[in-house]
Design an enzyme around this catalytic site. Structure first.
Site, PDB file in Angstrom:
ATOM      1  N   ILE A 149       0.836  -1.208   0.000  1.00 11.96           N
ATOM      2  CA  ILE A 149       0.000   0.000   0.000  1.00 11.96           C
ATOM      3  C   ILE A 149       0.867   1.253   0.000  1.00 11.96           C
ATOM      4  CG2 ILE A 149      -1.552   1.394   1.445  1.00 11.96           C
ATOM      5  CD1 ILE A 149      -3.043  -1.092   2.143  1.00 11.96           C
ATOM      6  N   LYS A 188      10.195 -21.659 -10.909  1.00 12.31           N
ATOM      7  CA  LYS A 188       8.832 -21.187 -11.148  1.00 12.31           C
ATOM      8  C   LYS A 188       8.810 -19.724 -11.595  1.00 12.31           C
ATOM      9  CE  LYS A 188       6.623 -24.916 -10.312  1.00 12.31           C
ATOM     10  NZ  LYS A 188       5.985 -25.559 -11.487  1.00 12.31           N
ATOM     11  N   CYS A 382      34.107   6.234  16.438  1.00 11.84           N
ATOM     12  CA  CYS A 382      33.096   7.024  17.131  1.00 11.84           C
ATOM     13  C   CYS A 382      32.965   6.555  18.587  1.00 11.84           C
ATOM     14  CB  CYS A 382      31.782   6.991  16.371  1.00 11.84           C
ATOM     15  SG  CYS A 382      30.823   8.482  16.655  1.00 11.84           S
ATOM     16  N   HIS A 509      33.417   8.728  11.143  1.00 12.25           N
ATOM     17  CA  HIS A 509      33.108   7.409  10.574  1.00 12.25           C
ATOM     18  C   HIS A 509      33.845   7.178   9.256  1.00 12.25           C
ATOM     19  CE1 HIS A 509      29.863   6.215  13.345  1.00 12.25           C
ATOM     20  NE2 HIS A 509      29.703   7.516  13.478  1.00 12.25           N
ATOM     21  N   GLU A 511      34.232   4.546   7.754  1.00  9.51           N
ATOM     22  CA  GLU A 511      33.606   3.481   6.946  1.00  9.51           C
ATOM     23  C   GLU A 511      32.709   4.014   5.835  1.00  9.51           C
ATOM     24  OE1 GLU A 511      32.815   4.253  10.052  1.00  9.51           O
ATOM     25  OE2 GLU A 511      30.725   3.802  10.544  1.00  9.51           O
TER      26      GLU A 511
HETATM   27  N1  GLN Z   1      26.863   7.680  21.273  1.00 10.54           N
HETATM   28  C1  GLN Z   1      28.020   8.423  20.927  1.00 10.54           C
HETATM   29  C2  GLN Z   1      27.722   9.883  20.679  1.00 10.54           C
HETATM   30  O1  GLN Z   1      26.598  10.251  20.452  1.00 10.54           O
HETATM   31  C3  GLN Z   1      28.719   7.821  19.736  1.00 10.54           C
HETATM   32  C4  GLN Z   1      27.913   7.901  18.481  1.00 10.54           C
HETATM   33  C5  GLN Z   1      28.395   6.959  17.423  1.00 10.54           C
HETATM   34  O2  GLN Z   1      29.176   6.054  17.706  1.00 10.54           O
HETATM   35  N2  GLN Z   1      27.936   7.118  16.221  1.00 10.54           N
HETATM   36  O3  GLN Z   1      28.606  10.708  20.696  1.00 10.54           O
END
Ligand code: GLN
Length: 543
Positions: A149, A188, A382, A509, A511
């Site tokens: 939907i 199928k 982080c 980050h 990554e």
């Molecule tokens: N919780 C932590 C903060 O807010 C780390 C956040 C995270 O790892 N993305 O600073």
């Protein structure tokens, strides 16, 4: 501008996002410039406030948009740099429509699903086109399955859009499942027929059908699907389960020449792609010369998708070093009641990913301590950087009870805490430090070495808490090296240890910026150090 729409049928998790990303890869290799956007029909404004159990990873873009993890595939598989215009949810659509209604922008008209909601959806494709005038093709993937939907308005909007820009400028690709009924030994095609019928009911005739299948697709089945679905025989494409890695997907789709079908369909003249760089990358993944084992110590380790970009970044960095990366997923809570050496064991490297809240935090702190004291290479991301700071404060600087105020508001030593100006903000959504920001890397550090002498780096953030500058001197004097700070505010971005083979914590980050053939320097350095595996003899600084 040409447009490709990717829809899905029969079931979810067919790899629609990977199909869209792979088509992007193949078109780029034909010399075309692409961008890819995702429409998510759920009502959340963005996935930022959704639990990883519901949604998997939140993928953060340069501009700070918190988006669906498919956008991670898009950025890894192509050269496009995405912005908030590349992700749209029903939540955003309705929020915009209602705001416009309140502002009187509809000039007294009755506000309706058609045209007002569908206009809002179509506008997002035009916005993306305006933002990227250099692009030749926009690929739009619609989340969910035909027949849902909540997806209906999005499909209706695409039908209208295609009419408006000219059918010849749009290519509809429908991804379906061809189940194998084992007892009968038969593949199928009925679910595919029915899901295409559902699409045609809405007025959309797919140009290409991608059939996800465990096995090859024989000619009889191709003919059957072509006839029942009203699609040209050559436009039925098999999308087989890949053996080793998702990076084989573009090569698999290329077997049925999907890129050729798409450009023919859109009337684009472009050369046959040279995929040798991609093939070399896949070759390194499939035939590694070395092995390395990395423990990922987190909270959502049982979920396949919660740390998607981290797993991909490890794999990509492994390939750069001709190494297969075996990931051992460890629930940090299990370390709290047992000896870390038993739980973590004989791995070559330890990675602690980002996270929120206090469940399992002490286990993460113990894992960081284990890495520091044994000399196992460590990459903290982080929250992983924050727990490394807490661990160092507690066990090297003897600051008893040191903590992050996220987990203990009354800690005597808040080594990680909220920035003053952030205090008092109560809304859980969009109050974080989000997106790309410039940081300075200090010369002579491990970080400077890894970034190849680069002094200014741009990395993506998603967090609220920061290294508390009140503890900078004390921790530095005890041996913690601050190797990068943010260019504007001087916030701590990277910490490292001198007497350790590889111990890095990053507040950002990394990554989100790994690509095949372009591993992120921190991941690359981490894998390289882990491959050396000399850690057993070289413990880090002690209390
Ligand atoms: N919780 C932590 C903060 O807010 C780390 C956040 C995270 O790892 N993305 O600073």
């Amino acid at each position: 501008m040409k447009y490709i729409f990717v829809t899905g049928g029969v079931v979810s998790s067919l790899g629609k996002g990977l199909a869209a990303a792979s088509i992007g890869t193949l078109l780029e290799h034909r010399g075309l410039r692409v961008t890819i956007q995702k429409f998510d029909p759920y009502l959340n404004v963005d996935p930022g406030t959704m639990s990883p159990y519901q949604h998997g990873e939140v993928y953060v873009l340069n501009d700070g948009a918190e988006t669906d993890l498919d956008l991670g595939h898009y950025e890894r598989f192509t050269n496009c740099v995405l912005t908030r215009f590349n992700n749209l949810t029903s939540g955003q659509v309705f929020e915009n429509v209602i705001k416009k209604e309140r502002r009187g922008e509809y000039l007294g008209k009755t506000v309706q699903f058609i045209p007002h909601v569908t206009d809002e959806i179509k506008a997002r494709i035009h916005d993306l086109s305006d933002q990227n005038p250099e692009v030749d093709v926009i690929i739009t993937e619609i989340g969910g399955t035909v027949g849902d939907i909540e997806g209906h308005l999005f499909l209706e909007a695409l039908r209208q859009f295609s009419l408006e820009v000219g059918r010849a400028n749009t290519c509809f690709i429908h991804v379906t499942l061809l189940p194998l009924i084992r007892a009968a030994g038969e593949i199928k095609t009925k679910p595919t027929q029915q899901s295409v019928a559902k699409l045609r009911e809405i007025g959309i005739q797919p140009d290409i059908v991608i059939c996800r299948t465990e096995h090859d697709l024989d000619d009889d089945n191709r003919r059957k699907i072509a006839m029942f679905c009203n699609v040209e025989h050559r436009n039925i494409v098999a999308f087989r389960d890949v053996k080793h890695s998702i990076y084989e997907c573009p090569l698999d789709l290329r077997r049925d020449k999907i890129d050729r079908l798409v450009v023919d369909n859109l009337g684009i003249d472009s050369p046959t792609p040279d995929l040798s760089d991609w093939e070399n990358f896949v070759e390194r993944l499939i035939n590694p010369q070395h092995k390395v084992t990395i423990a990922v110590v987190g909270k959502y380790i049982e979920l396949q998708d919660a740390y998607k970009s981290i797993y991909e970044s490890l794999t990509i960095a492994g390939a750069a070093h001709h190494a297969e990366v075996t990931i051992v997923r460890i629930d940090s809570e299990t370390i709290e009641t047992a000896d870390p050496s038993v739980i973590i064991g004989d791995v070559d490297g330890i990675l602690i990913p980002g996270g929120f809240g206090d469940r399992g935090i002490e286990g993460k702190i113990l894992a960081a301590q284990y890495a520091r004291t044994t000399g196992i290479p460590y990459l903290g991301i982080c929250l992983g950087m924050q727990v490394a700071t807490v661990e160092f404060a507690r066990n090297v600087c003897n600051l008893e009870g040191a903590h992050t105020t996220e987990c203990n508001k009354k800690t005597p030593h808040p080594v990680i805490s909220l920035q003053e100006e952030q205090k008092g903000i109560k809304d859980m959504g969009a109050t974080m430090r989000l997106g790309s920001c410039d940081s300075l890397v200090h010369p002579g550090t491990l970080a400077a070495n890894l970034y190849g002498g680069e002094q200014l780096i741009k990395e993506r953030h998603r967090h609220r808490y920061e290294f508390n500058p009140a503890y900078l001197d004390q921790l530095s004097e005890a041996g913690l090296i601050i190797s990068s700070v943010s260019a504007e505010e001087g916030l701590v971005e990277i910490i490292e240890l001198a007497d350790h083979p590889f111990y890095i914590g990053a507040q950002f980050h990394p990554e989100f910026q790994s690509k095949p053939n372009r591993p992120h320097p921190l991941f690359s350095g981490f894998i390289e150090a882990s491959l050396k595996s000399t850690w057993r003899g070289s413990p880090g600084p002690q209390a």
